[in-house]
Motif scaffolding. Structure first.
Motif, PDB file in Angstrom:
ATOM      1  N   ASP A   1     -44.749 -81.713  38.458  1.00 44.47           N
ATOM      2  CA  ASP A   1     -45.021 -80.890  37.282  1.00 44.47           C
ATOM      3  C   ASP A   1     -43.877 -79.889  37.065  1.00 44.47           C
ATOM      4  N   ASP A   2     -43.877 -79.245  35.899  1.00 40.33           N
ATOM      5  CA  ASP A   2     -42.782 -78.353  35.519  1.00 40.33           C
ATOM      6  C   ASP A   2     -42.584 -77.210  36.513  1.00 40.33           C
ATOM      7  N   GLU A   3     -43.675 -76.655  37.024  1.00 43.42           N
ATOM      8  CA  GLU A   3     -43.569 -75.544  37.966  1.00 43.42           C
ATOM      9  C   GLU A   3     -42.850 -75.973  39.256  1.00 43.42           C
TER      10      GLU A   3
ATOM     11  N   ALA B   1     -32.138 -69.798  53.350  1.00 45.27           N
ATOM     12  CA  ALA B   1     -33.474 -69.967  53.928  1.00 45.27           C
ATOM     13  C   ALA B   1     -34.553 -69.864  52.847  1.00 45.27           C
ATOM     14  N   ILE B   2     -34.427 -68.881  51.960  1.00 46.26           N
ATOM     15  CA  ILE B   2     -35.408 -68.726  50.884  1.00 46.26           C
ATOM     16  C   ILE B   2     -35.367 -69.945  49.963  1.00 46.26           C
ATOM     17  N   GLY B   3     -34.164 -70.432  49.648  1.00 46.01           N
ATOM     18  CA  GLY B   3     -34.035 -71.613  48.802  1.00 46.01           C
ATOM     19  C   GLY B   3     -34.607 -72.857  49.448  1.00 46.01           C
ATOM     20  N   SER B   4     -34.354 -73.033  50.746  1.00 48.40           N
ATOM     21  CA  SER B   4     -34.913 -74.192  51.461  1.00 48.40           C
ATOM     22  C   SER B   4     -36.433 -74.132  51.480  1.00 48.40           C
TER      23      SER B   4
ATOM     24  N   PHE C   1     -39.943 -76.605  49.627  1.00 46.62           N
ATOM     25  CA  PHE C   1     -41.197 -77.042  50.237  1.00 46.62           C
ATOM     26  C   PHE C   1     -42.414 -76.304  49.672  1.00 46.62           C
ATOM     27  N   GLY C   2     -42.180 -75.490  48.648  1.00 46.56           N
ATOM     28  CA  GLY C   2     -43.283 -74.776  48.029  1.00 46.56           C
ATOM     29  C   GLY C   2     -43.676 -73.506  48.750  1.00 46.56           C
ATOM     30  N   ILE C   3     -42.825 -73.004  49.617  1.00 50.97           N
ATOM     31  CA  ILE C   3     -43.113 -71.788  50.377  1.00 50.97           C
ATOM     32  C   ILE C   3     -42.281 -70.651  49.791  1.00 50.97           C
ATOM     33  N   LYS C   4     -42.926 -69.528  49.488  1.00 53.63           N
ATOM     34  CA  LYS C   4     -42.213 -68.381  48.933  1.00 53.63           C
ATOM     35  C   LYS C   4     -42.021 -67.344  50.036  1.00 53.63           C
TER      36      LYS C   4
ATOM     37  N   ARG D   1     -49.853 -80.161  49.987  1.00 48.88           N
ATOM     38  CA  ARG D   1     -49.855 -80.680  48.618  1.00 48.88           C
ATOM     39  C   ARG D   1     -48.712 -81.666  48.424  1.00 48.88           C
ATOM     40  N   PRO D   2     -48.989 -82.849  47.873  1.00 49.43           N
ATOM     41  CA  PRO D   2     -47.902 -83.778  47.575  1.00 49.43           C
ATOM     42  C   PRO D   2     -47.117 -83.298  46.359  1.00 49.43           C
TER      43      PRO D   2
END
Length: 132
Positions: A11-13, A82-85, A89-92, A6-7
């Protein structure tokens, strides 16, 4: 990974996730450098001195406590970074520490300390044992 496909749309999220990610990176860096590294300054000389001569019991206890909290702040700081990085990138990624020093038993301590490692061993450890 679908998160990377996803580019960034702005958006706010996505902005909230990016802000949370940057906050975790800064928090983790502070834990590592301000707390973990400064506790190493206390523990390392005592352990180095113990290699060549006896160390006073009080110094041993102080060094042991300093080292205990040093490894916590190092691991916790690296995990937060690591969690913040990943959030950037949109990875939880899952949480890895849950206040382990508030545990009342050794089993509870391990459950709170290495949450992702425990989950991995529960899921895949049995497969490794069966192949040996």
């Amino acid at each position: 990974m679908h998160q990377l496909a996803r580019p960034f749309s702005g958006d706010d999220e996505q902005w909230k996730r990016a802000a949370s990610g940057l906050m975790l990176i800064i928090l983790g860096l502070c834990q590592k450098t301000m707390l973990g590294d400064n506790l190493a300054v206390i523990a390392d000389p005592v352990f180095k001195a113990a290699e060549t001569s006896p160390v006073a019991p009080i110094d041993s206890w102080i060094a042991t406590l300093a080292f205990t909290f040093q490894i916590f702040f190092d691991f916790s700081g690296y995990t937060d970074m690591a969690i913040g990085s990943a959030l950037l990138f949109g990875i939880k990624l899952p949480q890895n520490f849950d206040a382990p020093y508030r545990a009342t038993t050794l089993q509870d301590f391990w459950r709170r300390w290495h949450m992702t490692l425990s989950r991995f061993l529960r899921s895949y450890g049995g497969i490794w044992v069966m192949t040996v």
